[in-house]
Design a protein around this motif. Structure first.
Motif, PDB file in Angstrom:
ATOM      1  N   ILE A  85       0.858  -1.189   0.000  1.00 20.69           N
ATOM      2  CA  ILE A  85       0.000   0.000   0.000  1.00 20.69           C
ATOM      3  C   ILE A  85       0.889   1.231   0.000  1.00 20.69           C
ATOM      4  O   ILE A  85       1.717   1.399   0.898  1.00 20.69           O
ATOM      5  CB  ILE A  85      -0.932   0.021   1.224  1.00 20.69           C
ATOM      6  CG1 ILE A  85      -1.816  -1.231   1.260  1.00 20.69           C
ATOM      7  CG2 ILE A  85      -1.803   1.281   1.214  1.00 20.69           C
ATOM      8  CD1 ILE A  85      -2.637  -1.355   2.525  1.00 20.69           C
ATOM      9  N   HIS A  86       0.753   2.069  -1.025  1.00 18.72           N
ATOM     10  CA  HIS A  86       1.539   3.298  -1.136  1.00 18.72           C
ATOM     11  C   HIS A  86       0.630   4.494  -0.862  1.00 18.72           C
ATOM     12  O   HIS A  86      -0.476   4.583  -1.406  1.00 18.72           O
ATOM     13  CB  HIS A  86       2.152   3.440  -2.522  1.00 18.72           C
ATOM     14  CG  HIS A  86       3.241   2.452  -2.808  1.00 18.72           C
ATOM     15  ND1 HIS A  86       3.839   2.328  -4.045  1.00 18.72           N
ATOM     16  CD2 HIS A  86       3.857   1.539  -2.009  1.00 18.72           C
ATOM     17  CE1 HIS A  86       4.763   1.395  -4.003  1.00 18.72           C
ATOM     18  NE2 HIS A  86       4.786   0.899  -2.778  1.00 18.72           N
ATOM     19  N   HIS A  87       1.113   5.415  -0.019  1.00 15.96           N
ATOM     20  CA  HIS A  87       0.411   6.667   0.251  1.00 15.96           C
ATOM     21  C   HIS A  87       1.168   7.784  -0.454  1.00 15.96           C
ATOM     22  O   HIS A  87       2.361   7.999  -0.173  1.00 15.96           O
ATOM     23  CB  HIS A  87       0.340   6.936   1.750  1.00 15.96           C
ATOM     24  CG  HIS A  87      -0.354   5.858   2.525  1.00 15.96           C
ATOM     25  ND1 HIS A  87      -1.689   5.585   2.395  1.00 15.96           N
ATOM     26  CD2 HIS A  87       0.127   4.975   3.450  1.00 15.96           C
ATOM     27  CE1 HIS A  87      -2.020   4.585   3.193  1.00 15.96           C
ATOM     28  NE2 HIS A  87      -0.940   4.199   3.846  1.00 15.96           N
ATOM     29  N   ASN A  88       0.494   8.488  -1.362  1.00 14.10           N
ATOM     30  CA  ASN A  88       1.134   9.526  -2.167  1.00 14.10           C
ATOM     31  C   ASN A  88       0.417  10.859  -2.010  1.00 14.10           C
ATOM     32  O   ASN A  88      -0.820  10.908  -2.002  1.00 14.10           O
ATOM     33  CB  ASN A  88       1.115   9.134  -3.650  1.00 14.10           C
ATOM     34  CG  ASN A  88       2.041   7.983  -3.966  1.00 14.10           C
ATOM     35  OD1 ASN A  88       3.242   8.169  -4.133  1.00 14.10           O
ATOM     36  ND2 ASN A  88       1.486   6.769  -4.051  1.00 14.10           N
TER      37      ASN A  88
ATOM     38  N   GLY B 251       4.406   7.417   2.488  1.00 20.04           N
ATOM     39  CA  GLY B 251       4.249   6.306   3.407  1.00 20.04           C
ATOM     40  C   GLY B 251       4.006   5.007   2.668  1.00 20.04           C
ATOM     41  O   GLY B 251       3.490   4.999   1.545  1.00 20.04           O
ATOM     42  N   THR B 252       4.401   3.899   3.303  1.00 20.31           N
ATOM     43  CA  THR B 252       4.226   2.575   2.708  1.00 20.31           C
ATOM     44  C   THR B 252       3.779   1.592   3.774  1.00 20.31           C
ATOM     45  O   THR B 252       4.292   1.622   4.902  1.00 20.31           O
ATOM     46  CB  THR B 252       5.522   2.067   2.059  1.00 20.31           C
ATOM     47  OG1 THR B 252       5.940   2.985   1.040  1.00 20.31           O
ATOM     48  CG2 THR B 252       5.320   0.698   1.434  1.00 20.31           C
ATOM     49  N   VAL B 253       2.840   0.749   3.425  1.00 17.74           N
ATOM     50  CA  VAL B 253       2.370  -0.323   4.297  1.00 17.74           C
ATOM     51  C   VAL B 253       2.430  -1.622   3.503  1.00 17.74           C
ATOM     52  O   VAL B 253       2.140  -1.632   2.301  1.00 17.74           O
ATOM     53  CB  VAL B 253       0.923  -0.071   4.781  1.00 17.74           C
ATOM     54  CG1 VAL B 253       0.403  -1.267   5.560  1.00 17.74           C
ATOM     55  CG2 VAL B 253       0.840   1.181   5.621  1.00 17.74           C
ATOM     56  N   ILE B 254       2.818  -2.690   4.151  1.00 16.62           N
ATOM     57  CA  ILE B 254       2.863  -3.988   3.489  1.00 16.62           C
ATOM     58  C   ILE B 254       2.040  -4.983   4.301  1.00 16.62           C
ATOM     59  O   ILE B 254       2.299  -5.184   5.491  1.00 16.62           O
ATOM     60  CB  ILE B 254       4.305  -4.508   3.345  1.00 16.62           C
ATOM     61  CG1 ILE B 254       5.150  -3.527   2.520  1.00 16.62           C
ATOM     62  CG2 ILE B 254       4.307  -5.890   2.687  1.00 16.62           C
ATOM     63  CD1 ILE B 254       6.604  -3.935   2.399  1.00 16.62           C
ATOM     64  N   GLN B 255       1.041  -5.558   3.654  1.00 19.96           N
ATOM     65  CA  GLN B 255       0.316  -6.660   4.281  1.00 19.96           C
ATOM     66  C   GLN B 255       0.790  -7.962   3.632  1.00 19.96           C
ATOM     67  O   GLN B 255       1.189  -7.980   2.467  1.00 19.96           O
ATOM     68  CB  GLN B 255      -1.192  -6.488   4.151  1.00 19.96           C
ATOM     69  CG  GLN B 255      -1.749  -6.549   2.743  1.00 19.96           C
ATOM     70  CD  GLN B 255      -3.265  -6.412   2.721  1.00 19.96           C
ATOM     71  OE1 GLN B 255      -3.866  -5.687   3.501  1.00 19.96           O
ATOM     72  NE2 GLN B 255      -3.897  -7.112   1.788  1.00 19.96           N
ATOM     73  N   GLN B 256       0.772  -9.026   4.375  1.00 17.20           N
ATOM     74  CA  GLN B 256       1.347 -10.273   3.912  1.00 17.20           C
ATOM     75  C   GLN B 256       0.569 -10.884   2.757  1.00 17.20           C
ATOM     76  O   GLN B 256       1.113 -11.619   1.936  1.00 17.20           O
ATOM     77  CB  GLN B 256       1.420 -11.277   5.070  1.00 17.20           C
ATOM     78  CG  GLN B 256       2.302 -10.827   6.224  1.00 17.20           C
ATOM     79  CD  GLN B 256       3.746 -10.587   5.788  1.00 17.20           C
ATOM     80  OE1 GLN B 256       4.309 -11.362   5.021  1.00 17.20           O
ATOM     81  NE2 GLN B 256       4.331  -9.503   6.272  1.00 17.20           N
TER      82      GLN B 256
ATOM     83  N   THR C  15       2.726   7.853   7.936  1.00 16.53           N
ATOM     84  CA  THR C  15       4.156   8.138   7.822  1.00 16.53           C
ATOM     85  C   THR C  15       5.014   7.262   8.722  1.00 16.53           C
ATOM     86  O   THR C  15       6.217   7.185   8.537  1.00 16.53           O
ATOM     87  CB  THR C  15       4.433   9.613   8.170  1.00 16.53           C
ATOM     88  OG1 THR C  15       3.978   9.885   9.502  1.00 16.53           O
ATOM     89  CG2 THR C  15       3.715  10.531   7.184  1.00 16.53           C
ATOM     90  N   GLY C  16       4.410   6.607   9.708  1.00 17.35           N
ATOM     91  CA  GLY C  16       5.186   5.774  10.618  1.00 17.35           C
ATOM     92  C   GLY C  16       5.307   4.348  10.112  1.00 17.35           C
ATOM     93  O   GLY C  16       5.393   4.090   8.906  1.00 17.35           O
ATOM     94  N   SER C  17       5.331   3.406  11.048  1.00 18.54           N
ATOM     95  CA  SER C  17       5.360   1.983  10.721  1.00 18.54           C
ATOM     96  C   SER C  17       4.088   1.339  11.262  1.00 18.54           C
ATOM     97  O   SER C  17       4.114   0.637  12.278  1.00 18.54           O
ATOM     98  CB  SER C  17       6.604   1.311  11.324  1.00 18.54           C
ATOM     99  OG  SER C  17       7.781   1.913  10.823  1.00 18.54           O
TER     100      SER C  17
END
Length: 395
Positions: free
Chosen positions: A206-209, A219-224, A256-258
């Motif tokens: 998931i990319h936040h732009n 920001g970036t989020v990764i789901q398995q 913006t965090g983790s």
């Protein structure tokens, strides 16, 4: 169609794998219907070349509605298709999001590698948008998802190849505004939170732009699991992401965090059909695929399912009708219909059915102000339905 809390075994039901194989072979032997070309409201610029493949069909006669019962309630025989348009080259893919309606009355529908822009008020085709291919590539890539910004001025477009990035288009100026950093796989879903655009890929990234920033990726989020749906809540407090493995993740507003999911819920099939309730900020609905067929209402604060209904049908899409406080679901095999639901939390009750598609309804979009519902199906047709009839007729 019957609605029960428990699925009854049926030895005559064709497996979904065999059904898809049959559908693919049957579809390849058929051609879209042809009729009079749509008239246009105005002359269009270079990026809005008109295409005569989008054509107007004759108005459908009032559709027949199937009777259905849940706890002894008979669905009302209401809901007629008022307009039917051909949608040739509409990709028959359960995991796509190819239809969206803006707050300005403009409908965006992706057909293969182009996005067609249609004015629902004038009922005229304004033109089409063709995302540019990556440098060095001659062939345009198939569109996999579209999403209007909240103000209705910018349309974001995702494609099947990660190299062809999410495209931002200023529809009023009819030009490509910016190309954002790409995913490494198919862009499955897009969602806006004011000026922030979030995109999700089939690999679970998931990319936040922020398109206004020199370096838009914030920001970036990764789901398995592989992602197949993504949506910010109406107030922007939560982000929901659905996986092909049946997991519904809820993320907080910090991009913006983790971040880690604040809640995770599970259903037996992919979470593709998904939508936040506009008037209850903690409620979200999901629909199950062919192996499931359950419509579920979730309370994200308790991470529990607070209501469900067995539709005995693949749920491909859903949307909330805020003006009438109802929920609409689009279905696949075996009924290929849409159902409008009354909600008395936590109870779900089918109010009426909409029939007219000959194949599964892949996408739904709602115009709450004018009481219109739009459905796009694998039969390569787009229907517009009048949902503005009096409430008293449904009692």
């Amino acid at each position: 169609m019957r609605f029960t809390n428990k699925r009854e075994p049926d030895t005559n039901v064709t497996s979904y794998k065999r059904f898809r194989t049959w559908l693919s072979h049957k579809h390849s032997r058929e051609s879209p219907a042809v009729s009079t070309p749509l008239s246009t409201g105005r002359r269009c610029g270079p990026n809005f070349e008109l295409d005569d493949v989008v054509q107007r069909l004759e108005l459908d006669s009032p559709s027949r509605c199937h009777a259905a019962a849940q706890r002894g309630h008979q669905a009302s025989p209401l809901g007629n298709s008022t307009l039917k348009l051909a949608a040739p080259s509409l990709v028959n893919d359960y995991y796509t999001h190819l239809l969206d309606y803006s707050c300005n009355g403009i409908l965006a529908l992706a057909l293969d590698s182009s996005v067609y822009i249609w004015n629902s008020e004038t009922r005229s085709l304004l033109g089409r948008l063709d995302p540019s291919p990556e440098p060095g590539r001659k062939r345009r890539q198939t569109v996999s998802c579209v999403r209007w910004s909240g103000d209705g001025h910018v349309l974001s477009i995702g494609t099947r190849r990660g190299e062809v990035q999410v495209q931002l288009w200023d529809v009023e100026r009819r030009q490509n505004v910016k190309t954002l950093p790409s995913h490494l796989s198919v862009v499955r879903a897009l969602s806006w939170k004011q000026q922030l655009l979030s995109s999700g890929s089939t690999l679970g990234h998931i990319h936040h732009n922020d398109p206004r920033a020199p370096s838009p990726l914030v920001g970036t989020v990764i789901q398995q699991e592989g992602l197949c749906s993504l949506q910010w809540s109406p107030g922007g407090e939560w982000l929901a992401s659905g996986s092909a493995d049946g997991l519904l993740h809820i993320w907080d507003r910090d991009v913006t965090g983790s971040p880690r999911p604040v809640a995770t819920m599970k259903q037996p099939s992919a979470v593709k059909a998904m939508g936040w309730c506009p008037w209850k900020s903690n409620v979200i609905a999901t629909g199950g695929g062919w192996k499931d067929g359950q419509l579920r209402i979730w309370d994200i604060e308790s991470a529990t399912c607070v209501g469900s209904a067995d539709t005995n049908s693949q749920i491909c899409s859903l949307g909330w009708a805020e003006a009438t406080r109802r929920l609409v679901t689009g279905h696949g095999h075996p009924h290929h219909n849409a159902i409008c639901w009354d909600l008395e939390f936590p109870l779900l009750r089918p109010a009426f059915h909409l029939t007219g598609h000959s194949r599964r309804i892949l996408h739904v979009a709602l115009n709450n102000d004018a009481g219109q519902l739009f459905t796009a199906g694998a039969d390569q047709c787009l229907h517009m339905w009048d949902m503005s009839f009096p409430q008293s007729l449904l009692s």
